[in-house]
Design a protein around this motif. Structure first.
Motif, PDB file in Angstrom:
ATOM      1  N   ARG A 171     133.067  -3.392  54.494  1.00  0.00           N
ATOM      2  CA  ARG A 171     133.151  -2.164  53.699  1.00  0.00           C
ATOM      3  C   ARG A 171     134.118  -2.327  52.531  1.00  0.00           C
ATOM      4  NH1 ARG A 171     134.458   2.854  57.341  1.00  0.00           N
ATOM      5  NH2 ARG A 171     135.777   1.292  58.367  1.00  0.00           N
ATOM      6  N   LEU A 172     133.670  -1.890  51.365  1.00  0.00           N
ATOM      7  CA  LEU A 172     134.449  -1.979  50.139  1.00  0.00           C
ATOM      8  C   LEU A 172     134.439  -0.621  49.454  1.00  0.00           C
ATOM      9  CD1 LEU A 172     135.798  -3.901  47.903  1.00  0.00           C
ATOM     10  CD2 LEU A 172     133.520  -3.859  46.852  1.00  0.00           C
ATOM     11  N   ALA A 173     135.595  -0.182  48.975  1.00  0.00           N
ATOM     12  CA  ALA A 173     135.680   1.064  48.216  1.00  0.00           C
ATOM     13  C   ALA A 173     136.048   0.755  46.773  1.00  0.00           C
ATOM     14  CB  ALA A 173     136.701   2.013  48.838  1.00  0.00           C
ATOM     15  N   CYS A 174     135.560   1.593  45.856  1.00  0.00           N
ATOM     16  CA  CYS A 174     135.819   1.426  44.427  1.00  0.00           C
ATOM     17  C   CYS A 174     136.150   2.790  43.830  1.00  0.00           C
ATOM     18  CB  CYS A 174     134.600   0.869  43.683  1.00  0.00           C
ATOM     19  SG  CYS A 174     133.703  -0.459  44.520  1.00  0.00           S
ATOM     20  N   CYS A 175     136.994   2.812  42.815  1.00  0.00           N
ATOM     21  CA  CYS A 175     137.238   4.050  42.073  1.00  0.00           C
ATOM     22  C   CYS A 175     137.106   3.768  40.590  1.00  0.00           C
ATOM     23  CB  CYS A 175     138.599   4.646  42.411  1.00  0.00           C
ATOM     24  SG  CYS A 175     140.028   3.716  41.789  1.00  0.00           S
ATOM     25  N   SER A 176     136.803   4.817  39.822  1.00  0.00           N
ATOM     26  CA  SER A 176     136.457   4.613  38.423  1.00  0.00           C
ATOM     27  C   SER A 176     137.000   5.725  37.542  1.00  0.00           C
ATOM     28  CB  SER A 176     134.924   4.534  38.288  1.00  0.00           C
ATOM     29  OG  SER A 176     134.517   4.555  36.931  1.00  0.00           O
ATOM     30  N   THR A 177     137.111   5.424  36.264  1.00  0.00           N
ATOM     31  CA  THR A 177     137.500   6.443  35.297  1.00  0.00           C
ATOM     32  C   THR A 177     136.381   7.436  35.030  1.00  0.00           C
ATOM     33  OG1 THR A 177     136.930   4.888  33.529  1.00  0.00           O
ATOM     34  CG2 THR A 177     139.236   5.032  34.137  1.00  0.00           C
ATOM     35  N   VAL A 183     132.004   4.117  48.377  1.00  0.00           N
ATOM     36  CA  VAL A 183     132.187   3.189  49.491  1.00  0.00           C
ATOM     37  C   VAL A 183     130.894   2.411  49.667  1.00  0.00           C
ATOM     38  CG1 VAL A 183     132.707   2.925  51.940  1.00  0.00           C
ATOM     39  CG2 VAL A 183     133.837   4.729  50.612  1.00  0.00           C
ATOM     40  N   CYS A 184     131.001   1.081  49.716  1.00  0.00           N
ATOM     41  CA  CYS A 184     129.836   0.202  49.795  1.00  0.00           C
ATOM     42  C   CYS A 184     129.843  -0.570  51.113  1.00  0.00           C
ATOM     43  CB  CYS A 184     129.834  -0.786  48.630  1.00  0.00           C
ATOM     44  SG  CYS A 184     130.080  -0.045  47.010  1.00  0.00           S
ATOM     45  N   GLN A 185     128.639  -0.845  51.620  1.00  0.00           N
ATOM     46  CA  GLN A 185     128.456  -1.660  52.813  1.00  0.00           C
ATOM     47  C   GLN A 185     127.887  -3.003  52.379  1.00  0.00           C
ATOM     48  OE1 GLN A 185     129.148  -0.381  55.995  1.00  0.00           O
ATOM     49  NE2 GLN A 185     128.820  -2.385  56.919  1.00  0.00           N
ATOM     50  N   LEU A 186     128.570  -4.107  52.717  1.00  0.00           N
ATOM     51  CA  LEU A 186     128.162  -5.427  52.250  1.00  0.00           C
ATOM     52  C   LEU A 186     127.471  -6.263  53.307  1.00  0.00           C
ATOM     53  CD1 LEU A 186     131.382  -6.364  50.248  1.00  0.00           C
ATOM     54  CD2 LEU A 186     129.319  -5.247  49.421  1.00  0.00           C
ATOM     55  N   VAL A 187     127.868  -6.092  54.563  1.00  0.00           N
ATOM     56  CA  VAL A 187     127.328  -6.890  55.660  1.00  0.00           C
ATOM     57  C   VAL A 187     126.847  -5.942  56.752  1.00  0.00           C
ATOM     58  CG1 VAL A 187     127.838  -8.676  57.372  1.00  0.00           C
ATOM     59  CG2 VAL A 187     128.972  -8.750  55.131  1.00  0.00           C
ATOM     60  N   PRO A 188     125.625  -6.130  57.292  1.00  0.00           N
ATOM     61  CA  PRO A 188     124.629  -7.143  56.897  1.00  0.00           C
ATOM     62  C   PRO A 188     123.887  -6.715  55.638  1.00  0.00           C
ATOM     63  CG  PRO A 188     123.741  -5.768  58.629  1.00  0.00           C
ATOM     64  CD  PRO A 188     125.160  -5.305  58.435  1.00  0.00           C
ATOM     65  N   PRO A 189     123.263  -7.681  54.946  1.00  0.00           N
ATOM     66  CA  PRO A 189     122.484  -7.329  53.754  1.00  0.00           C
ATOM     67  C   PRO A 189     121.261  -6.499  54.150  1.00  0.00           C
ATOM     68  CG  PRO A 189     122.185  -9.635  54.361  1.00  0.00           C
ATOM     69  CD  PRO A 189     123.244  -9.108  55.245  1.00  0.00           C
ATOM     70  N   PRO A 190     120.702  -5.727  53.226  1.00  0.00           N
ATOM     71  CA  PRO A 190     121.086  -5.639  51.816  1.00  0.00           C
ATOM     72  C   PRO A 190     122.318  -4.760  51.618  1.00  0.00           C
ATOM     73  CG  PRO A 190     119.270  -4.151  52.263  1.00  0.00           C
ATOM     74  CD  PRO A 190     119.504  -4.913  53.538  1.00  0.00           C
ATOM     75  N   SER A 191     123.139  -5.089  50.625  1.00  0.00           N
ATOM     76  CA  SER A 191     124.339  -4.323  50.317  1.00  0.00           C
ATOM     77  C   SER A 191     123.950  -2.999  49.674  1.00  0.00           C
ATOM     78  CB  SER A 191     125.238  -5.118  49.376  1.00  0.00           C
ATOM     79  OG  SER A 191     125.612  -6.343  49.964  1.00  0.00           O
ATOM     80  N   THR A 192     124.611  -1.930  50.104  1.00  0.00           N
ATOM     81  CA  THR A 192     124.262  -0.600  49.609  1.00  0.00           C
ATOM     82  C   THR A 192     125.524   0.233  49.384  1.00  0.00           C
ATOM     83  OG1 THR A 192     124.055   0.248  51.874  1.00  0.00           O
ATOM     84  CG2 THR A 192     122.043  -0.563  50.815  1.00  0.00           C
TER      85      THR A 192
END
Length: 473
Positions: A171-177, A183-192
């Motif tokens: 799991r990966l989280a990102c923030c933006s201007t 929040v993204c799920q990378l494993v298992p593929p496909p990443s979403t």
């Protein structure tokens, strides 16, 4: 007494890397199960004294089992009254005070750390057990990231920060201007993209996962911090800045996730109880400029802040009250922005060397050694990266203290991701990733270094995978 159980979880999480070194999936399941049990027990009434005794015994047993120094009094640490002591880091080959006042840009070729007599910062050649835990291979092979695993483009503006969940490689989280958090799920593929948090009225400048990964706290230019529930992508609490100023940085208190610390554009470092939405009495301090970076050392006793005037402050944090006591002041580079501070207490027994990794908008990435309990810093290394206008971030490589050699990774305004071996005084760059079309703002490893995330000023997030031949998994 919920805070006591959160401190128990923090102690368990601190030692989690030592459990089942050959089975990382077990570590993740273990800490999740511990979190569930502790939350359930917190709902039951127990003698407060017994809870505190349990915390102390738990910390002592873990320290004895794994041989890692830990504060045995996990529930609280006595605050120390200390006057603010000013100091200036010697960034040049000579030691004249007048030359230390120069901007780094005036003579960058002279700005090197005096490292001839410093102790080694990585495991010795006899550290066979440590190397076995991470695998063999050279530093160059271990960090031969070349393939692209996935690319995310859900954000419409600069992605200011990326972070993998704690002890979780998927799991990966990102923030933006653009005002969103994803929040993204990378494993298992496909990443979403599994969820998005929208509510901030202006750009999100930073965020952090809670220890148990069920909550995320974010800060924004709209002068608010928000607490998000990850599973449902709902906002649990909104707290406005006490001065109504833009908030540039936020971090959880590592021992007590009920408390967070924020840094705003008016130079205020403030402690906030996110559970109640109230600011702690005595938990406020003034820096010299906009507070752009905040970082705790792992035990939560020391806090560092960096501002846009080139100054780093250290604070003693009282866990019982949330009070901040200003301790040290270090002028790293006058007039430059401290955009990122990353702390690391190296867990290798052969190289116990607490350090800070600092990005400074004078084309510099600096490694400082933490010299004492009050947060005194000594410059160990300076590495050149393109950094003038953007808020560039860097990170320690998670497994570095198990290797012969130690690496850090950083973004850069020349649209590249750089890996540096901080043991080498010359030709320290061991790898460079090219794929972004805008300045790279942040970088982050997952816990086992199988994936690396990098984000840029155009809103792109690239997930890089390690080459199989150099894998240390």
């Amino acid at each position: 007494m919920t805070a006591v159980w959160q401190q128990v979880l923090a102690v368990d999480a601190r030692y989690n890397a030592h459990r089942a070194p050959m089975c990382p999936q077990f570590r993740t399941l273990y800490i999740r199960r511990r979190s569930q049990l502790l939350r359930d027990n917190a709902k039951t009434e127990h003698d407060p004294l017994l809870r505190k005794q349990y915390l102390q015994i738990r910390a002592r047993l873990l320290a004895e089992r794994y041989g890692v120094l830990c504060n045995p009094d996990g529930s609280s640490i006595k605050s120390r009254t200390a006057s603010l002591r000013g100091s200036r880091v010697n960034l040049e080959s000579d030691s004249e005070e007048a030359r230390n006042r120069r901007r780094w840009s005036s003579s960058p070729q002279k700005l090197i750390a005096d490292t001839k007599h410093d102790e080694g910062v990585t495991p010795t050649s006899e550290a066979e057990a440590s190397r076995a835990m991470a695998g063999g291979g050279t530093i160059e092979e271990n960090y031969a990231f070349a393939g692209v695993y996935h690319i995310f483009d859900q954000h419409t503006d600069a992605v200011t920060a990326v972070r993998f969940a704690n002890d979780d490689k998927s799991r990966l989280a990102c923030c933006s201007t653009d005002g969103a958090l994803s929040v993204c799920q990378l494993v298992p593929p496909p990443s979403t993209v599994i969820c998005e948090g929208r509510g901030h009225q202006q750009g999100v400048t930073g965020f952090q996962w809670s220890i148990s990964n069920d909550l995320i706290v974010s800060c924004s230019l709209d002068a608010t911090v928000r607490l998000w529930h990850v599973a449902s992508a709902t906002c649990l609490r909104i707290v406005e800045d006490s001065a109504g100023a833009q908030i540039h940085s936020v971090t959880f208190q590592p021992v007590n996730n009920n408390m967070i610390v924020t840094g705003n554009s008016r130079g205020l470092v403030q402690v906030l109880n996110i559970s109640t939405g109230k600011y702690a009495k005595g938990g406020s301090s003034k820096a010299t400029g906009k507070v752009m970076a905040l970082e705790f050392e792992p035990t939560g006793r020391l806090l560092w802040s960096g501002d846009d005037k080139g100054t780093i402050f250290s604070y003693i944090f009282d866990m019982a009250t949330g009070k901040l006591t200003k301790s040290k002041r270090i002028v790293a580079c006058e007039g430059a922005t401290i955009s990122c501070i990353c702390a690391r207490s190296w867990i290798s027994r052969e190289a116990r060397d607490p350090s800070l990794l600092v990005n400074i908008s004078a084309n510099s990435l600096c490694l400082f050694r933490v010299m004492d309990k009050s947060g005194t810093l000594k410059l160990r290394r300076r590495m050149s990266v393109r950094h003038r206008s953007y808020n560039i971030h860097s990170s320690f490589c998670p497994l570095m203290s198990f290797r012969q050699g130690a690496c850090v990774v950083t973004g850069s305004e020349d649209m590249c991701v750089y890996f540096f071996n901080i043991e080498k005084e010359s030709k320290a760059c061991v790898n460079k990733l090219q794929g972004h079309s805008a300045p790279v703002l942040d970088v982050c490893f997952n816990y086992d270094e199988s994936l690396l995330a990098s984000s840029d000023a155009s809103g792109l997030v690239i997930i890089w995978r390690r080459e199989e031949k150099g894998s240390a998994l």
